[in-house]
Design a protein around this motif. Structure first.
Motif, mmCIF file in Angstrom:
data_model
loop_
_atom_site.group_PDB
_atom_site.id
_atom_site.type_symbol
_atom_site.label_atom_id
_atom_site.label_comp_id
_atom_site.label_asym_id
_atom_site.label_seq_id
_atom_site.Cartn_x
_atom_site.Cartn_y
_atom_site.Cartn_z
ATOM 1 N N GLN A 189 0.262 -0.339 4.507
ATOM 2 C CA GLN A 189 -0.429 0.533 3.332
ATOM 3 C C GLN A 189 0.349 1.750 3.214
ATOM 4 O OE1 GLN A 189 -4.396 0.525 2.845
ATOM 5 N NE2 GLN A 189 -3.487 1.505 1.170
ATOM 6 N N MET A 190 0.834 2.286 4.129
ATOM 7 C CA MET A 190 1.744 3.642 3.910
ATOM 8 C C MET A 190 3.004 3.506 3.362
ATOM 9 S SD MET A 190 2.603 6.256 7.268
ATOM 10 C CE MET A 190 4.123 5.505 7.727
ATOM 11 N N PHE A 191 3.560 2.270 3.819
ATOM 12 C CA PHE A 191 4.904 2.062 3.006
ATOM 13 C C PHE A 191 4.706 1.583 1.583
ATOM 14 C CE2 PHE A 191 6.294 2.131 7.445
ATOM 15 C CZ PHE A 191 6.972 3.281 7.200
ATOM 16 N N ALA A 192 3.493 0.857 1.499
ATOM 17 C CA ALA A 192 3.310 0.042 0.028
ATOM 18 C C ALA A 192 3.404 1.194 -0.818
ATOM 19 C CB ALA A 192 2.002 -0.388 0.115
ATOM 20 N N ALA A 193 3.234 2.539 -0.409
ATOM 21 C CA ALA A 193 3.127 3.798 -1.443
ATOM 22 C C ALA A 193 4.210 4.289 -1.720
ATOM 23 C CB ALA A 193 1.948 4.819 -0.783
ATOM 24 N N SER A 194 5.156 4.053 -0.878
ATOM 25 C CA SER A 194 6.585 4.674 -1.122
ATOM 26 C C SER A 194 7.491 3.772 -2.139
ATOM 27 C CB SER A 194 7.241 4.815 0.105
ATOM 28 O OG SER A 194 8.228 3.943 0.448
ATOM 29 N N GLU A 195 8.683 4.305 -2.429
ATOM 30 C CA GLU A 195 9.271 3.572 -3.293
ATOM 31 C C GLU A 195 10.353 2.538 -2.606
ATOM 32 O OE1 GLU A 195 10.123 5.084 -6.871
ATOM 33 O OE2 GLU A 195 8.207 4.985 -6.809
ATOM 34 N N LYS A 196 10.499 2.625 -1.326
ATOM 35 C CA LYS A 196 11.341 2.101 -0.634
ATOM 36 C C LYS A 196 11.022 0.285 -0.757
ATOM 37 C CE LYS A 196 11.983 5.736 2.821
ATOM 38 N NZ LYS A 196 13.047 6.206 2.469
ATOM 39 N N PRO A 197 12.037 -0.259 -0.809
ATOM 40 C CA PRO A 197 11.763 -1.783 -0.555
ATOM 41 C C PRO A 197 10.955 -1.983 0.795
ATOM 42 C CG PRO A 197 13.951 -1.542 -1.155
ATOM 43 C CD PRO A 197 13.653 -0.070 -0.995
ATOM 44 N N LEU A 198 10.212 -2.858 0.734
ATOM 45 C CA LEU A 198 9.528 -3.039 2.007
ATOM 46 C C LEU A 198 9.451 -4.745 2.366
ATOM 47 C CD1 LEU A 198 7.420 -2.090 4.385
ATOM 48 C CD2 LEU A 198 5.632 -2.302 2.317
ATOM 49 N N LEU A 199 9.863 -4.933 3.810
ATOM 50 C CA LEU A 199 9.799 -6.283 4.176
ATOM 51 C C LEU A 199 8.522 -6.286 5.385
ATOM 52 C CD1 LEU A 199 13.377 -7.022 5.181
ATOM 53 C CD2 LEU A 199 12.469 -7.275 2.748
ATOM 54 N N LEU A 200 7.940 -7.585 5.250
ATOM 55 C CA LEU A 200 7.028 -7.713 6.452
ATOM 56 C C LEU A 200 7.823 -9.018 7.097
ATOM 57 C CD1 LEU A 200 4.413 -7.655 7.945
ATOM 58 C CD2 LEU A 200 3.468 -9.367 6.269
ATOM 59 N N ILE A 201 7.943 -8.644 8.640
ATOM 60 C CA ILE A 201 8.600 -9.655 9.494
ATOM 61 C C ILE A 201 7.712 -10.072 10.655
ATOM 62 C CG2 ILE A 201 10.548 -10.128 11.057
ATOM 63 C CD1 ILE A 201 12.154 -8.037 9.327
ATOM 64 N N VAL A 202 7.276 -11.310 10.649
ATOM 65 C CA VAL A 202 6.493 -11.842 11.718
ATOM 66 C C VAL A 202 7.478 -12.400 12.654
ATOM 67 C CG1 VAL A 202 4.572 -13.586 12.372
ATOM 68 C CG2 VAL A 202 4.637 -12.296 10.134
ATOM 69 N N HIS A 203 7.451 -11.940 14.088
ATOM 70 C CA HIS A 203 8.524 -12.230 14.744
ATOM 71 C C HIS A 203 7.907 -12.929 16.075
ATOM 72 C CE1 HIS A 203 12.284 -11.911 16.806
ATOM 73 N NE2 HIS A 203 11.929 -11.131 18.029
ATOM 74 N N GLN A 204 8.752 -13.415 16.803
ATOM 75 C CA GLN A 204 8.483 -14.386 17.826
ATOM 76 C C GLN A 204 7.520 -15.741 17.491
ATOM 77 O OE1 GLN A 204 6.478 -12.533 21.254
ATOM 78 N NE2 GLN A 204 7.637 -10.415 20.807
ATOM 79 N N VAL A 205 7.799 -16.454 16.207
ATOM 80 C CA VAL A 205 7.389 -17.553 15.806
ATOM 81 C C VAL A 205 7.676 -18.542 16.766
ATOM 82 C CG1 VAL A 205 7.102 -16.834 13.338
ATOM 83 C CG2 VAL A 205 9.151 -17.780 14.195
ATOM 84 N N ASP A 206 8.464 -18.563 17.772
ATOM 85 C CA ASP A 206 8.575 -19.535 18.725
ATOM 86 C C ASP A 206 7.472 -19.866 19.483
ATOM 87 O OD1 ASP A 206 9.314 -18.055 21.543
ATOM 88 O OD2 ASP A 206 9.756 -17.055 19.652
ATOM 89 N N LYS A 207 6.362 -18.850 19.412
ATOM 90 C CA LYS A 207 4.928 -19.093 20.174
ATOM 91 C C LYS A 207 4.132 -19.706 19.299
ATOM 92 C CE LYS A 207 5.421 -14.909 22.900
ATOM 93 N NZ LYS A 207 5.044 -13.337 22.717
ATOM 94 N N HIS A 208 4.376 -20.191 18.132
ATOM 95 C CA HIS A 208 3.604 -20.989 17.300
ATOM 96 C C HIS A 208 3.234 -22.475 17.900
ATOM 97 C CE1 HIS A 208 1.676 -22.751 13.938
ATOM 98 N NE2 HIS A 208 2.385 -23.807 13.941
ATOM 99 N N LEU A 209 1.947 -22.999 18.002
ATOM 100 C CA LEU A 209 1.845 -24.146 18.584
ATOM 101 C C LEU A 209 1.249 -24.835 17.197
ATOM 102 C CD1 LEU A 209 0.039 -23.126 21.774
ATOM 103 C CD2 LEU A 209 2.338 -24.323 21.634
ATOM 104 N N GLU A 210 2.035 -25.969 16.844
ATOM 105 C CA GLU A 210 1.459 -26.899 15.625
ATOM 106 C C GLU A 210 0.249 -27.435 15.680
ATOM 107 O OE1 GLU A 210 3.668 -26.313 13.170
ATOM 108 O OE2 GLU A 210 2.697 -27.731 11.610
#
Ligand SMILES: Nc1nc2c(ncn2[C@@H]2O[C@H](COP(=O)(O)OP(=O)(O)O)[C@@H](O)[C@H]2O)c(=O)[nH]1
Ligand SMILES: [Mg+2]
Length: 501
Positions: free
Chosen positions: A142-163
């Motif tokens: 929410q906070m960074f969406a308001a700024s001008e900077k490019p914003l990434l969302l990184i979902v990490h540790q996806v090795d924990k995913h169980l198909e």
């Protein structure tokens, strides 16, 4: 922004003065940040990506993996430091900032993270696989969406995913949906892992960051200039924030609602001024109309005085006969006795006076008095003033008696045969002159009464006028502050020190 190429270092130096100005305005935090950016000797050739998120999201591991180095990882770090690793790219350096993490239980860590972010050209919010929707992460987005900077969302540790629990594609879709809610595009969402995983986009993320850095550095100095401008603008906002809010509150207190934008306030002000002007204009017009009405009435009444038929033929004839009786050769009776002659003069005088007095009463005084009373009522004055004036109208009159008529005789003219006509005109003139003077007196009192009524009306309107003026004042004060704010923003965007108040 156009390429600043060779002028970039010089342009950047201008922010020294902007920093001094911010310092003087009490925004030393922003002044220090600008100085911090300028002190970075590599600043012009460095592109910085900051990684932030909750503890143990895997930021340090991720940053290390991206840079091909190993960073200090592990739970519960005791330091609140921001670590940087650098990767050489074409045209300069890609700097990866590993922040300590946003931990709601430790304000120092939060502060260190927030303080580091001003140096960043790009912000990546890192969340571990299991806590994508944690409140703290959503807050960050929410906070960074308001700024001008490019914003990434990184979902990490996806090795924990169980198909077996959920197909990865469905999970990824829900993450992208969430990202879209915060204005983060699909191309800015990455799934990563430092452990082997079929879903990890670690290499794609690295390639993305390198490309982003090289693209920005290709414009030579632009990332740093952007950072300087952004911090300077934030500093200017901090300078004006409270004052503008105070003035917005004053507007809200009076108008019920705070303006949503400077343009809206300008519109309100324009409207308020127009209404205040119209109000003043109306008042002036009413005043002038009333004065014109008094003038019109006066002219009408004087015309009535001038045109009244107070000496029709038979009356004038009586006047002329009276004049004839005054001539030296006038004698009556067989013996032409002085007594009889005198009696005849007396009779002619009385006949003229009685007739004239009646005509003056019937054709001048009564109609004029009725006309004036009627028209004064129509004006609508205050009751007491109206009553006084009506009484004055009813008291109008000329005392036409023998002395009045005799005073008009010019003995020296009696020798002229035509004098009779002149005498009757003189008598009429005297009657009209006296009436005119009385009308004039009534008009003066009327004008004063009208003035008094206007004054009271204006007093009644004073509260409303005061309110309108106060409204204009608070709006003007808000707009002025907003305009100073706007022009200060525009100035620092050009690397210029805002001009004085
Ligand atoms: N399973 C898994 N564990 C990870 C991964 N990345 C980091 N970790 C572990 O998560 C914990 C926190 O990592 P760290 O990098 O210190 O997180 P930070 O607090 O965000 O910097 C450590 O025990 C790491 O070994 C990953 O991709 N997969
Ligand atoms: Mg860490």
């Amino acid at each position: 922004m156009s390429s600043v190429s060779t002028t970039a270092p010089r342009f950047a130096q201008r922010f020294m003065q902007v920093a001094d100005w911010l310092e003087a305005e009490g925004a030393s935090l922003y002044a220090d940040r600008i100085r911090g950016i300028l002190a970075d000797s590599e600043g012009l050739t460095t592109y910085t990506a900051a990684f932030c998120g909750l503890f143990s999201a895997g930021k340090s591991s991720l940053v290390g993996a991206l840079a091909g180095q190993s960073l200090r990882t592990g739970a519960n770090p005791t330091t609140a430091e921001v670590e940087a690793v650098e990767v050489e790219v074409e045209g300069g350096t890609l700097r990866l900032l590993d922040t300590p993490g946003i931990d709601s239980t430790d304000e120092r860590h939060r502060e260190a993270t927030m303080n580091a972010l001003y140096q960043a050209d790009l912000v990546a919010v890192v969340t571990d696989y299991q806590h994508v929707e944690a409140d703290a992460n959503l807050e960050l987005l929410q906070m960074f969406a308001a700024s001008e900077k490019p914003l990434l969302l990184i979902v990490h540790q996806v090795d924990k995913h169980l198909e077996a629990e959920l197909p990865f594609a469905a999970f990824a879709d829900s993450v992208r949906q969430l990202a879209a809610d915060y204005g983060v595009e699909e191309s800015c969402v990455f799934f990563t892992s430092v452990r082997p995983s079929a879903h990890s986009q670690l290499d794609e993320l690295r390639a993305y960051l390198v490309a982003k850095a090289e693209g920005a550095l290709g414009t030579d100095g632009e990332p740093m200039i952007r950072r300087l401008i952004e911090v300077a603008r934030e500093g200017v906002s901090a300078c004006y924030e409270s004052e503008l809010a105070r003035r917005a509150k004053a507007v809200e207190e009076l108008g019920g609602r705070a303006p949503q934008s400077l343009d809206e306030a300008r519109e309100w002000l324009w409207d308020a001024r127009r209404r205040a002007d119209a109000f003043a204009q109306e008042e002036m017009e009413r005043r002038e109309a009333q004065k014109a009405l008094v003038e019109t009435r006066k002219d009408g009444w004087l015309r009535t005085v001038d045109l009244a038929q107070i000496a029709p033929y038979e009356t004038a004839e009586k006047g002329r006969r009276y004049i004839d009786s005054l001539r030296a050769d006038f004698k009556v009776g067989v013996f032409r006795s002085a007594k009889k002659t005198e009696a005849e003069r007396e009779a002619r005088l009385k006949a003229f006076v009685a007739d004239l007095a009646q005509k003056v009463e019937n054709f001048l005084v009564r109609p004029l008095s009725a006309e004036m009373a009627q028209q004064i009522r129509e004006i609508g004055l205050h009751a007491a003033a109206e009553e006084r004036l009506i009484q004055r109208c009813q008291g109008l009159g000329v005392r036409v008696d023998e002395a009045f008529v005799q005073a008009c005789v010019k003995p020296g003219s009696l020798v002229s045969a035509e004098y009779g006509h002149q005498f009757v005109r003189d008598v009429q003139d005297r009657v009209r002159r006296e009436m005119r003077a009385q009308v004039q007196g009534v008009v003066e009192e009327l004008a004063a009464a009208v003035e008094e009524r206007l004054r009271m009306e204006e007093q009644d309107g004073a509260a409303e006028r005061d309110r309108a003026e106060r409204w204009c004042h608070v709006l003007r004060s808000y707009v002025e502050c907003g305009e100073r704010f706007e022009s200060a923003l525009a100035a620092v965007t050009q690397g210029e020190v805002p001009s004085g108040e």
